[in-house]
Motif scaffolding. Structure first.
Motif, PDB file in Angstrom:
ATOM      1  N   UNK A 188       0.797  -1.196  -0.070  1.00 42.20           N
ATOM      2  CA  UNK A 188       0.021  -0.166  -0.214  1.00 42.20           C
ATOM      3  C   UNK A 188       1.051   0.979  -0.360  1.00 42.20           C
ATOM      4  N   UNK A 189       0.393   2.072  -0.756  1.00 45.89           N
ATOM      5  CA  UNK A 189       1.170   3.941  -0.925  1.00 45.89           C
ATOM      6  C   UNK A 189       1.085   4.331   0.208  1.00 45.89           C
ATOM      7  N   UNK A 190       2.021   4.695   1.269  1.00 46.19           N
ATOM      8  CA  UNK A 190       1.840   6.076   2.281  1.00 46.19           C
ATOM      9  C   UNK A 190       1.143   7.112   2.659  1.00 46.19           C
ATOM     10  N   UNK A 191       0.245   7.456   2.367  1.00 45.77           N
ATOM     11  CA  UNK A 191      -0.181   8.261   2.191  1.00 45.77           C
ATOM     12  C   UNK A 191       0.305   9.497   3.914  1.00 45.77           C
ATOM     13  N   UNK A 192       0.774  10.925   3.366  1.00 45.13           N
ATOM     14  CA  UNK A 192       0.915  11.479   4.846  1.00 45.13           C
ATOM     15  C   UNK A 192      -0.490  12.442   5.319  1.00 45.13           C
ATOM     16  N   UNK A 193       0.276  11.769   6.502  1.00 49.32           N
ATOM     17  CA  UNK A 193      -1.778  11.571   7.519  1.00 49.32           C
ATOM     18  C   UNK A 193      -2.499  12.903   7.663  1.00 49.32           C
ATOM     19  N   UNK A 242       0.259   8.341 -16.767  1.00 54.04           N
ATOM     20  CA  UNK A 242       0.587   7.636 -15.931  1.00 54.04           C
ATOM     21  C   UNK A 242       1.235   7.027 -15.292  1.00 54.04           C
ATOM     22  N   UNK A 243       0.116   5.764 -15.244  1.00 58.53           N
ATOM     23  CA  UNK A 243       0.096   4.574 -14.714  1.00 58.53           C
ATOM     24  C   UNK A 243      -0.500   4.333 -13.232  1.00 58.53           C
ATOM     25  N   UNK A 244      -0.847   5.863 -12.691  1.00 58.90           N
ATOM     26  CA  UNK A 244      -1.702   5.467 -10.918  1.00 58.90           C
ATOM     27  C   UNK A 244      -2.356   6.000 -10.854  1.00 58.90           C
ATOM     28  N   UNK A 245      -3.596   5.392 -10.210  1.00 52.05           N
ATOM     29  CA  UNK A 245      -5.059   5.739  -9.803  1.00 52.05           C
ATOM     30  C   UNK A 245      -4.616   6.425  -8.395  1.00 52.05           C
ATOM     31  N   UNK A 246      -5.035   7.718  -8.880  1.00 54.00           N
ATOM     32  CA  UNK A 246      -4.856   8.924  -7.624  1.00 54.00           C
ATOM     33  C   UNK A 246      -6.039   8.659  -6.469  1.00 54.00           C
ATOM     34  N   UNK A 247      -6.657   8.161  -5.023  1.00 55.69           N
ATOM     35  CA  UNK A 247      -7.179   7.996  -4.522  1.00 55.69           C
ATOM     36  C   UNK A 247      -7.132   9.081  -3.078  1.00 55.69           C
ATOM     37  N   UNK A 253      -2.288   5.330  -5.626  1.00 61.71           N
ATOM     38  CA  UNK A 253      -1.288   6.034  -4.549  1.00 61.71           C
ATOM     39  C   UNK A 253      -2.906   6.701  -3.924  1.00 61.71           C
ATOM     40  N   UNK A 254      -2.546   6.817  -2.636  1.00 62.51           N
ATOM     41  CA  UNK A 254      -3.415   7.306  -1.686  1.00 62.51           C
ATOM     42  C   UNK A 254      -3.507   8.703  -0.982  1.00 62.51           C
ATOM     43  N   UNK A 255      -4.564   9.548  -1.081  1.00 57.08           N
ATOM     44  CA  UNK A 255      -3.856  10.465  -0.377  1.00 57.08           C
ATOM     45  C   UNK A 255      -5.238  10.978   0.761  1.00 57.08           C
ATOM     46  N   UNK A 256      -4.549  11.556   1.852  1.00 54.28           N
ATOM     47  CA  UNK A 256      -5.871  11.352   2.949  1.00 54.28           C
ATOM     48  C   UNK A 256      -5.952  12.741   3.527  1.00 54.28           C
ATOM     49  N   UNK A 257      -7.023  13.287   3.444  1.00 52.88           N
ATOM     50  CA  UNK A 257      -7.282  15.165   3.994  1.00 52.88           C
ATOM     51  C   UNK A 257      -8.583  15.186   4.769  1.00 52.88           C
ATOM     52  N   UNK A 258      -8.834  16.099   5.013  1.00 52.18           N
ATOM     53  CA  UNK A 258     -10.528  16.212   5.754  1.00 52.18           C
ATOM     54  C   UNK A 258     -11.368  16.393   4.385  1.00 52.18           C
ATOM     55  N   UNK A 259     -12.762  16.197   5.143  1.00 50.75           N
ATOM     56  CA  UNK A 259     -13.953  16.036   3.918  1.00 50.75           C
ATOM     57  C   UNK A 259     -13.799  17.022   3.117  1.00 50.75           C
ATOM     58  N   UNK A 260     -13.793  18.399   2.669  1.00 55.64           N
ATOM     59  CA  UNK A 260     -14.447  19.246   2.253  1.00 55.64           C
ATOM     60  C   UNK A 260     -13.696  19.475   1.568  1.00 55.64           C
ATOM     61  N   UNK A 261     -11.823  18.910   1.183  1.00 55.51           N
ATOM     62  CA  UNK A 261     -10.592  18.915   0.339  1.00 55.51           C
ATOM     63  C   UNK A 261     -10.470  17.345  -0.483  1.00 55.51           C
ATOM     64  N   UNK A 262     -11.710  16.905  -0.220  1.00 49.30           N
ATOM     65  CA  UNK A 262     -11.790  15.340  -1.342  1.00 49.30           C
ATOM     66  C   UNK A 262     -12.333  16.072  -2.050  1.00 49.30           C
ATOM     67  N   UNK A 263     -13.823  16.484  -2.373  1.00 46.12           N
ATOM     68  CA  UNK A 263     -14.223  17.587  -3.326  1.00 46.12           C
ATOM     69  C   UNK A 263     -13.473  18.354  -4.042  1.00 46.12           C
ATOM     70  N   UNK A 264     -12.566  19.313  -3.227  1.00 40.32           N
ATOM     71  CA  UNK A 264     -11.784  20.195  -3.914  1.00 40.32           C
ATOM     72  C   UNK A 264     -10.811  19.787  -5.253  1.00 40.32           C
TER      73      UNK A 264
END
Length: 343
Positions: free
Chosen positions: A14-19, A90-95, A135-146
């Motif tokens: 699993x790709x590591x996301x910045x917490x 690109x070869x990646x799925x940015x999630x 590739x996982x990216x973690x963030x608060x809820x609103x920033x998912x949509x941004x």
């Protein structure tokens, strides 16, 4: 009609996301919790519920370590060909996902860095079918949509409910039933089966969620009938709302059923006192992979989800996290969602 030969991708870590908020920091907040629900206790001795992997006691049946050995599946070239050229090259799925504090949906493993949970596992399966590295990216809820709006992320896998309002800006490929729960301290006799049952109570909820919309609707109905108002308080992560629940600042929390069921099962401190469709009274809510509208990705996601539903790996993932009862028979694109409110 036969498909082209399938290629099994190399197993990926699993790709590591910045917490967005590391578990260590959240656990420190939890250590300040008020006395335990049953009797008096010294807050320095009773740390209270912790928000992520470390909250589960030994033997709870969940693998909370960073080395997940995720369930994998084979790439399907004819489905992968549906992915827009820019993403294929690109070869990646940015999630995009929320900040990792909602087990068993998406949360940090015991290393405080690796994001795990049912949402990450399903995203990983989809990436397998599409022949992409996730590739996982973690963030608060609103920033998912941004992030989806800006094109920074390809797709949101984060317990996102289909709503009629969101369908104006986003496309959806469904993959799980959306059920909500009212979670309260264990041992009480209060139950929530209809809007009137929350009148006069204080409930926590996440801002911008479909459960917030439902709760606001209930409150309006109750006020129109002359009932007491519901006080609504907003929380962004599990650490905060469980501290509020344990200290009595809120009577209950209204959130995703999987999170509440997990917490109640592994701590014994809370119980579910009401369950509801995430689509309200009119439709069965559904959780969906979410993309920017008309970006060309939703059909590939839909086909990939139906592939893993059909080959059994989807069911194995849901079983792994205790969510078999939230399975869908097929993924659908943009089905009826939570109705809009107002004019």
């Amino acid at each position: 009609m036969s498909r082209p030969a399938r290629r099994r991708p190399a197993r990926r870590r699993a790709a590591r996301a910045v917490p967005a908020a590391p578990l260590a920091a959240l656990a420190a907040v939890a250590a300040l919790a008020a006395p335990a629900l049953a009797g008096c206790a010294n807050p320095e001795e009773e740390a209270g519920p912790r928000p992520a992997g470390a909250s589960a006691p030994a033997g709870a049946g969940f693998d909370l370590g960073p080395d997940q050995d995720r369930i994998t599946t084979e790439a399907v070239p004819d489905i992968a060909a549906l992915v827009p050229a820019e993403i294929r090259e690109r070869g990646t799925l940015e999630v995009a996902q929320t900040g990792g504090t909602a087990p068993p949906l998406d949360f940090y493993a015991t290393d405080d860095e690796t994001v795990i949970g049912v949402e990450t596992d399903i995203a990983s399966l989809v990436a397998d079918v599409l022949g992409l590295e996730v590739r996982y990216h973690t963030m608060d809820w609103a920033n998912i949509f941004v992030g989806l709006d800006s094109g920074r992320y390809d797709v949101g896998f984060s317990n996102i409910t289909v709503t009629e309002e969101r369908k104006e800006k986003y496309d959806f490929a469904t993959y799980r039933l959306d059920n909500l729960a009212v979670e309260a301290p264990a041992g009480g006799d209060w139950r929530v089966t209809e809007p009137a049952d929350v009148a006069g109570h204080t409930l926590g909820v996440g801002s911008g969620t479909n459960q917030e919309q439902i709760l606001l609707d209930w409150n309006e109905q109750n006020l129109a009938q002359g009932l007491e108002p519901t006080e609504i308080r907003y929380y962004q992560n599990a650490a905060d709302y469980y501290l509020a629940l344990s200290s009595g600042r809120i009577d209950a929390y209204f959130g995703p059923h999987p999170t509440s069921a997990y917490h109640a099962a592994v701590t014994g401190e809370t119980e579910i006192i009401g369950t509801f469709s995430g689509g309200g009274d009119e439709v069965q809510g559904e959780i969906a992979a979410t993309t920017k509208k008309d970006n060309g990705l939703v059909r590939a996601l839909n086909e990939a989800l139906n592939e893993v539903i059909g080959n059994g790996t989807y069911a194995r993932v849901l079983d792994r996290w205790g969510l078999a009862d939230e399975a869908v028979e097929r993924s659908e694109i943009n089905p009826p969602g939570l109705p809009r409110t107002g004019g």
